[in-house]
Design an enzyme around this catalytic site. Structure first.
Site, mmCIF file in Angstrom:
data_model
loop_
_atom_site.group_PDB
_atom_site.id
_atom_site.type_symbol
_atom_site.label_atom_id
_atom_site.label_comp_id
_atom_site.label_asym_id
_atom_site.label_seq_id
_atom_site.Cartn_x
_atom_site.Cartn_y
_atom_site.Cartn_z
ATOM 1 N N ASN A 77 0.881 -1.170 0.000
ATOM 2 C CA ASN A 77 0.000 0.000 0.000
ATOM 3 C C ASN A 77 0.917 1.217 0.000
ATOM 4 O O ASN A 77 1.607 1.478 0.998
ATOM 5 C CB ASN A 77 -0.916 -0.005 1.228
ATOM 6 C CG ASN A 77 -1.804 1.235 1.285
ATOM 7 O OD1 ASN A 77 -1.388 2.313 0.889
ATOM 8 N ND2 ASN A 77 -3.016 1.078 1.785
ATOM 9 N N GLU A 137 -3.871 1.937 -2.919
ATOM 10 C CA GLU A 137 -3.922 3.380 -2.659
ATOM 11 C C GLU A 137 -3.049 4.160 -3.642
ATOM 12 O O GLU A 137 -2.179 4.923 -3.250
ATOM 13 C CB GLU A 137 -3.560 3.708 -1.208
ATOM 14 C CG GLU A 137 -4.713 3.493 -0.250
ATOM 15 C CD GLU A 137 -4.675 4.415 0.967
ATOM 16 O OE1 GLU A 137 -5.297 5.492 0.885
ATOM 17 O OE2 GLU A 137 -4.054 4.061 1.969
ATOM 18 N N ASP A 159 -4.042 -4.899 1.218
ATOM 19 C CA ASP A 159 -4.280 -4.256 2.506
ATOM 20 C C ASP A 159 -5.690 -4.645 2.934
ATOM 21 O O ASP A 159 -6.660 -4.145 2.380
ATOM 22 C CB ASP A 159 -4.135 -2.739 2.349
ATOM 23 C CG ASP A 159 -4.474 -1.992 3.625
ATOM 24 O OD1 ASP A 159 -4.781 -2.645 4.638
ATOM 25 O OD2 ASP A 159 -4.431 -0.746 3.601
ATOM 26 N N ASN A 199 -6.917 -4.311 5.991
ATOM 27 C CA ASN A 199 -7.409 -3.471 7.086
ATOM 28 C C ASN A 199 -8.053 -4.304 8.188
ATOM 29 O O ASN A 199 -9.000 -3.868 8.846
ATOM 30 C CB ASN A 199 -8.367 -2.398 6.563
ATOM 31 C CG ASN A 199 -7.623 -1.171 6.061
ATOM 32 O OD1 ASN A 199 -6.720 -0.670 6.734
ATOM 33 N ND2 ASN A 199 -7.978 -0.693 4.886
ATOM 34 N N ASP A 249 -1.549 -6.108 6.234
ATOM 35 C CA ASP A 249 -1.317 -6.419 4.810
ATOM 36 C C ASP A 249 -0.964 -7.896 4.733
ATOM 37 O O ASP A 249 -0.048 -8.363 5.402
ATOM 38 C CB ASP A 249 -0.188 -5.554 4.266
ATOM 39 C CG ASP A 249 -0.538 -4.074 4.337
ATOM 40 O OD1 ASP A 249 -1.112 -3.560 3.371
ATOM 41 O OD2 ASP A 249 -0.258 -3.455 5.393
ATOM 42 N N ASP A 251 2.993 4.710 4.898
ATOM 43 C CA ASP A 251 2.835 4.177 6.257
ATOM 44 C C ASP A 251 2.773 2.639 6.248
ATOM 45 O O ASP A 251 2.824 2.025 7.302
ATOM 46 C CB ASP A 251 1.643 4.804 6.997
ATOM 47 C CG ASP A 251 0.381 4.910 6.165
ATOM 48 O OD1 ASP A 251 0.400 4.595 4.958
ATOM 49 O OD2 ASP A 251 -0.647 5.309 6.735
ATOM 50 N N HIS A 252 2.688 2.041 5.052
ATOM 51 C CA HIS A 252 2.749 0.584 4.909
ATOM 52 C C HIS A 252 4.094 0.187 4.292
ATOM 53 O O HIS A 252 4.737 1.002 3.633
ATOM 54 C CB HIS A 252 1.657 0.077 3.971
ATOM 55 C CG HIS A 252 0.265 0.300 4.456
ATOM 56 N ND1 HIS A 252 -0.546 -0.709 4.917
ATOM 57 C CD2 HIS A 252 -0.485 1.423 4.533
ATOM 58 C CE1 HIS A 252 -1.724 -0.233 5.259
ATOM 59 N NE2 HIS A 252 -1.716 1.073 5.035
#
Length: 259
Positions: free
Chosen positions: A7, A34, A149, A151, A220, A249-250
DNA sequence: ATGCCAGTATTTTACTGA
């Protein structure tokens, strides 16, 4: 063969990092999420210069997913058939392997925001639609991997501070039940097929020095089908890109096969 | 309870993310 998922939280911002990573960590398929790019702004030429093909589903501002691959995927499917969705969260394609065609899916499952949010309802509905479609896909493509991802942190082992996260979005019982329903289709969490010496966090908040404190989540994932499981050789997280200047951030998760 | 940080779109903040 190797597949990876990342991501990137804006491909426009992260493109140089993705290209650097692909050069030093070649994979057969890289699943991106994303993109935050309109369909016509995808940097296809940059990937082609590295010898990769790409197929993607973009939209302005939010979401967007891609498959970056050595060989161009066939039977490309964007979004979940029959599930009306303006958000571009899924792309699937088929790739050749020594064991036959492999179906690879790049998925950006909804965040959900909060348990009392409409977005949480959407998240659960999205997972239900994914489940039903995957059931059909598994019949059609016994060799199947779905990376992305999710989530969802499947268990408390996947959470840096389970007490703090208890009952919150990403760990709530209905989300974990939705994850388990995918597993019950005959899918396997590749990271948990192998002995691991790390919690495997794949996301760390930008705030409060979360990466420095290793205050992350494992959200993930690479799921592999029953038929693909015996070909799986390793699954690991590459934490290095999270240390980059201006990081996502991933960070990438990689799964390796003897194919 | 809120902002912390980051990206986008429009803008002088709002929304979303996780």
């Amino acid at each position: 063969m190797k597949f990876a998922t990342w991501n990137v939280n804006s491909l426009r911002v992260r493109l140089p990092q993705v290209l650097d990573w692909l050069e030093t960590h070649p994979v057969d398929v890289l699943c991106l999420q994303e993109l935050k790019l309109p369909q016509d702004k995808f940097p296809l030429d940059a990937f082609k210069e590295l010898g990769y093909q790409a197929q993607w589903a973009g939209q302005p501002t939010y979401n967007g997913v891609a498959l970056i691959s050595k060989t161009e995927g066939t039977e490309v499917q964007r979004n979940i058939p029959g599930f009306e969705d303006h958000q571009q969260r899924l792309i699937a394609a088929t790739y050749p392997s020594s064991a036959g065609p492999i179906r690879v899916i790049s998925a950006y499952c909804p965040n959900g925001q909060d348990l009392d949010s409409d977005k949480y309802i959407y998240k659960l509905n999205w997972f239900a639609a994914l489940h039903d479609w995957l059931q059909e896909q598994l019949e059609q493509y016994p060799l199947l991997a779905i990376l992305g991802d999710y989530n969802v942190a499947p268990t408390d082992l996947d959470v840096h501070d389970p007490k703090k996260w208890e009952g919150k979005v990403h760990v709530s019982a209905p989300e974990r039940a939705a994850w388990q329903k995918l597993i019950d289709l005959g899918l396997h969490d590749a990271y948990r097929l192998f002995d691991q010496d790390s919690p495997g966090f794949s996301w760390w908040d930008y705030r409060r020095g979360a990466f420095r404190r290793d205050a992350g989540l494992r959200i993930d994932h690479a799921l592999v089908s029953n038929a693909l499981k015996p070909h799986s050789q390793a699954c690991y997280v590459d934490k290095d890109p999270r240390s980059n200047e201006q990081p996502s951030d991933h960070t990438p998760v990689i799964v390796q096969f003897n194919l």
